[in-house]
Design an enzyme around this catalytic site. Sequence first.
Site, mmCIF file in Angstrom:
data_model
loop_
_atom_site.group_PDB
_atom_site.id
_atom_site.type_symbol
_atom_site.label_atom_id
_atom_site.label_comp_id
_atom_site.label_asym_id
_atom_site.label_seq_id
_atom_site.Cartn_x
_atom_site.Cartn_y
_atom_site.Cartn_z
ATOM 1 N N GLY A 81 2.218 26.842 18.500
ATOM 2 C CA GLY A 81 0.892 25.398 18.932
ATOM 3 C C GLY A 81 -0.319 25.832 19.206
ATOM 4 O O GLY A 81 -0.094 27.722 19.538
ATOM 5 N N CYS A 82 -1.643 25.642 18.784
ATOM 6 C CA CYS A 82 -2.662 26.774 18.586
ATOM 7 C C CYS A 82 -3.753 26.655 20.015
ATOM 8 O O CYS A 82 -3.160 27.499 20.682
ATOM 9 C CB CYS A 82 -3.667 25.583 17.961
ATOM 10 N N TYR A 83 -2.725 25.296 21.085
ATOM 11 C CA TYR A 83 -3.339 26.187 22.074
ATOM 12 C C TYR A 83 -2.691 27.012 22.891
ATOM 13 O O TYR A 83 -2.714 28.294 23.972
ATOM 14 C CB TYR A 83 -2.679 24.851 23.495
ATOM 15 N N THR B 103 -1.179 29.421 21.704
ATOM 16 C CA THR B 103 -1.671 31.006 20.769
ATOM 17 C C THR B 103 -2.511 31.521 22.464
ATOM 18 O O THR B 103 -2.509 32.815 22.487
ATOM 19 C CB THR B 103 -2.115 30.507 19.321
ATOM 20 N N GLY C 64 -4.239 29.408 15.143
ATOM 21 C CA GLY C 64 -3.657 28.332 16.145
ATOM 22 C C GLY C 64 -2.444 27.389 14.887
ATOM 23 O O GLY C 64 -1.986 26.743 15.530
#
Length: 310
Positions: free
Chosen positions: A116-118, A120, A295
């Site tokens: 996931g972006c967060y 990462t 992300g």
Amino acid sequence: MKPKIFIDGEHGTTGLQIRVRMAGRTDLELLSIPEAERRNAAMREDLLNSADIAILCLPDDASREAVAMVAGNNRVRIIDTSTAHRVAPDWAYGFAEMDKAQPQRIRDARHVANPGCYPTGAIALIRPLRQAGILPDGYPVTVNAVSGYTGGGKQMIAQMEDDQNPDHIGAPHFLYGLTLKHKHVPEMKMHGLLERAPVFSPSVGKFAQGMIVQVPLYLEDLAAGATLETIHRALVDHYAGQSIVEVVPLDESAKLARIDATELAGSDAMKLFVFGTKGGAHVNLVALLDNLGKGASGAAVQNMDLMLSA
């Protein structure tokens, strides 16, 4: 023969960005489904089973369905960009810089879960400190983050950009995930090597692409002797030789008055910062990335290239 790549969900936000990154590549054969047929299960199944690597850009349930469609085909390898398999023990986690051995795990894997972006950004900051023994067992980690609105897909893009939309969002910045049960928390805990789930407070800003992830820490609650410098050194050592992840030197960070969340928009890079005052009581760890780059789509292409290099 060129490897065949099928992006299941190529017309969504992440899928479109992957297509952009593959444009002009002559070493790949891209299989495609017309947008009008994107829900045609038989056509999807045929394309999935014709691919060497299938990249799933789908909601969780649809990703599980796609995996089931190729369950009997050991030739097809999968990169899943959904949340569905990120803590599954039989899936390789697609954050190549997470460990020295992670690129090889990705090369060898049949199934790769794109991060996931967060997570990462959060894992990039937390995991090296856990491995270095700086962040102790049981430390109550807090993660605060702001993302560009493209992270919410086509629905949120329409809500943010179209003021005629009945669900238009006019706020310049808003918090969400207020029940503290965001779907990214389990992978932050597992791949961040945390004993306790972090308190995660996500938010969205009125900009399309970009992301800032922050992890504030009390120095007195870390391992004995932990300082601004030892924390920075742990990150530098962990990411030594990496081309995508940059640990910004302390003297450069100290000169900054602000960080622009959109600085890396359109890039697949990630920058890590350590902020604090020499001899102070706190440090603030910051990751800067593009929510659609490192992300999401950028990481998917990076993982695909690793798998093709096996």
